[in-house]
Motif scaffolding. Structure first.
Motif, PDB file in Angstrom:
ATOM      1  N   LEU A  91       0.843  -1.194   0.000  1.00 21.44           N
ATOM      2  CA  LEU A  91       0.000   0.000   0.000  1.00 21.44           C
ATOM      3  C   LEU A  91       0.878   1.243   0.000  1.00 21.44           C
ATOM      4  O   LEU A  91       2.066   1.175   0.343  1.00 21.44           O
ATOM      5  CB  LEU A  91      -0.911   0.012   1.240  1.00 21.44           C
ATOM      6  N   PRO A  92       0.314   2.401  -0.370  1.00 23.90           N
ATOM      7  CA  PRO A  92       1.099   3.642  -0.331  1.00 23.90           C
ATOM      8  C   PRO A  92       1.663   3.901   1.070  1.00 23.90           C
ATOM      9  O   PRO A  92       1.015   3.605   2.075  1.00 23.90           O
ATOM     10  CB  PRO A  92       0.072   4.706  -0.716  1.00 23.90           C
ATOM     11  N   LEU A  93       2.850   4.479   1.097  1.00 21.91           N
ATOM     12  CA  LEU A  93       3.515   4.797   2.361  1.00 21.91           C
ATOM     13  C   LEU A  93       3.394   6.297   2.622  1.00 21.91           C
ATOM     14  O   LEU A  93       3.711   7.118   1.761  1.00 21.91           O
ATOM     15  CB  LEU A  93       4.989   4.398   2.289  1.00 21.91           C
ATOM     16  N   LEU A  94       2.927   6.659   3.811  1.00 21.71           N
ATOM     17  CA  LEU A  94       2.860   8.057   4.235  1.00 21.71           C
ATOM     18  C   LEU A  94       3.867   8.244   5.365  1.00 21.71           C
ATOM     19  O   LEU A  94       3.851   7.493   6.340  1.00 21.71           O
ATOM     20  CB  LEU A  94       1.455   8.428   4.717  1.00 21.71           C
ATOM     21  N   GLN A  95       4.717   9.275   5.222  1.00 17.78           N
ATOM     22  CA  GLN A  95       5.766   9.487   6.206  1.00 17.78           C
ATOM     23  C   GLN A  95       5.796  10.931   6.688  1.00 17.78           C
ATOM     24  O   GLN A  95       5.833  11.864   5.885  1.00 17.78           O
ATOM     25  CB  GLN A  95       7.133   9.138   5.609  1.00 17.78           C
ATOM     26  N   SER A  96       5.792  11.107   8.004  1.00 17.21           N
ATOM     27  CA  SER A  96       5.948  12.419   8.620  1.00 17.21           C
ATOM     28  C   SER A  96       6.041  12.232  10.125  1.00 17.21           C
ATOM     29  O   SER A  96       6.118  11.099  10.621  1.00 17.21           O
ATOM     30  CB  SER A  96       4.776  13.342   8.275  1.00 17.21           C
ATOM     31  N   LYS A 115       4.212   6.951  -2.545  1.00 17.16           N
ATOM     32  CA  LYS A 115       4.627   7.467  -1.241  1.00 17.16           C
ATOM     33  C   LYS A 115       4.343   8.966  -1.149  1.00 17.16           C
ATOM     34  O   LYS A 115       4.448   9.675  -2.144  1.00 17.16           O
ATOM     35  CB  LYS A 115       6.128   7.215  -1.019  1.00 17.16           C
ATOM     36  N   ILE A 116       3.973   9.411   0.040  1.00 14.13           N
ATOM     37  CA  ILE A 116       3.925  10.836   0.358  1.00 14.13           C
ATOM     38  C   ILE A 116       4.887  11.060   1.516  1.00 14.13           C
ATOM     39  O   ILE A 116       4.769  10.424   2.560  1.00 14.13           O
ATOM     40  CB  ILE A 116       2.515  11.318   0.736  1.00 14.13           C
ATOM     41  N   GLU A 117       5.815  11.959   1.295  1.00 13.88           N
ATOM     42  CA  GLU A 117       6.862  12.207   2.301  1.00 13.88           C
ATOM     43  C   GLU A 117       6.830  13.678   2.725  1.00 13.88           C
ATOM     44  O   GLU A 117       6.917  14.573   1.887  1.00 13.88           O
ATOM     45  CB  GLU A 117       8.224  11.866   1.698  1.00 13.88           C
ATOM     46  N   GLU A 118       6.696  13.898   4.013  1.00 14.88           N
ATOM     47  CA  GLU A 118       6.765  15.255   4.564  1.00 14.88           C
ATOM     48  C   GLU A 118       7.998  15.305   5.474  1.00 14.88           C
ATOM     49  O   GLU A 118       8.076  14.564   6.456  1.00 14.88           O
ATOM     50  CB  GLU A 118       5.502  15.593   5.356  1.00 14.88           C
TER      51      GLU A 118
END
Length: 230
Positions: A130-135, A165-168
């Protein structure tokens, strides 16, 4: 029949009823024994066997009237993948259980799943499909909002790409990586507006050039830049 006789009969009936209810409640005599436990939804990830075992163990010595629904719900909510539980009595001897499971849509910081309501939940095994969200942990709501908004735009624009992926980062600058290899730098300011602007920009580009784009940089206040593959 005199009033005194009526009063006496009423008192006898009231006493008998109270005694029977007391016996039922204290489990000394099992009236309306529970004979059936039904699960009303097909389970995808939760253990049906585990749910049935918990239910049977709790309801084993209970009657239709004297088991506590809230306690059973509390126990079933501890089962992996269970988001919500509804328990109902079905007269005269059935208990109906409806399980709502978590539907994972992304992975948060490689540790937990995020469901379709933006809620975190934990399971023993995380599958990396699944998509990875990072923050930062406290930023889950904001990052999930970006994820939801971007996906809605993909759907509305009939684009087949998906988020990888969404990376903050530590200064809250957001980058979205797509499974096509393209990534979009959105910066830390007005991210939601820039997501909408990205889709306007993307639709304006020539179709033959789209596969050549390495990234699109939306961090500018009044424009954008892009880099093509060599």
């Amino acid at each position: 029949m005199t009033f005194k006789k009526k009063l006496f009969i009423f008192f006898i009936l009231l006493t008998a009823t109270a005694f029977i209810l007391s016996e039922i409640y204290n489990n000394k005599t099992k009236y309306f024994e529970i004979k059936k436990i039904s699960l009303n939804k097909k389970l995808v990830n939760s253990s049906k066997e585990n749910i049935e075992n918990i239910s049977k163990k709790y309801l084993k010595d209970k009657s239709f009237f004297n088991f506590k629904i809230n306690y059973l719900i509390l126990e079933l909510n501890k089962v992996e993948w269970v988001r919500n539980v509804d328990v109902r009595r079905v007269y005269p001897n059935e208990v109906s259980i409806t399980i709502e499971e978590h539907q994972p849509v992304a992975i948060w910081n490689n540790k937990r799943y995020i469901n379709n309501f933006g809620e975190l939940f934990e399971v023993k095994i995380i599958k990396k499909n699944l998509p990875l969200l990072q923050s930062e942990e406290a930023r889950i709501k904001e990052v999930f909002d970006y994820f939801y908004q971007f996906n809605e735009n993909l759907r509305l624009n009939n684009l087949e790409y998906t988020i990888n992926k969404i990376e903050e980062n530590e200064i809250r600058s957001v980058t979205i990586f797509l499974t096509s290899g393209l990534y979009i730098k959105l910066g830390s300011k007005n991210v939601k507006n820039k997501i909408n602007l990205f889709f306007k920009v993307y639709k304006s580009l020539k179709t033959r050039d789209l596969k050549k784009i390495r990234y699109i940089d939306m961090r500018y206040s009044n424009g954008f830049s892009l880099r093509l593959e060599k």
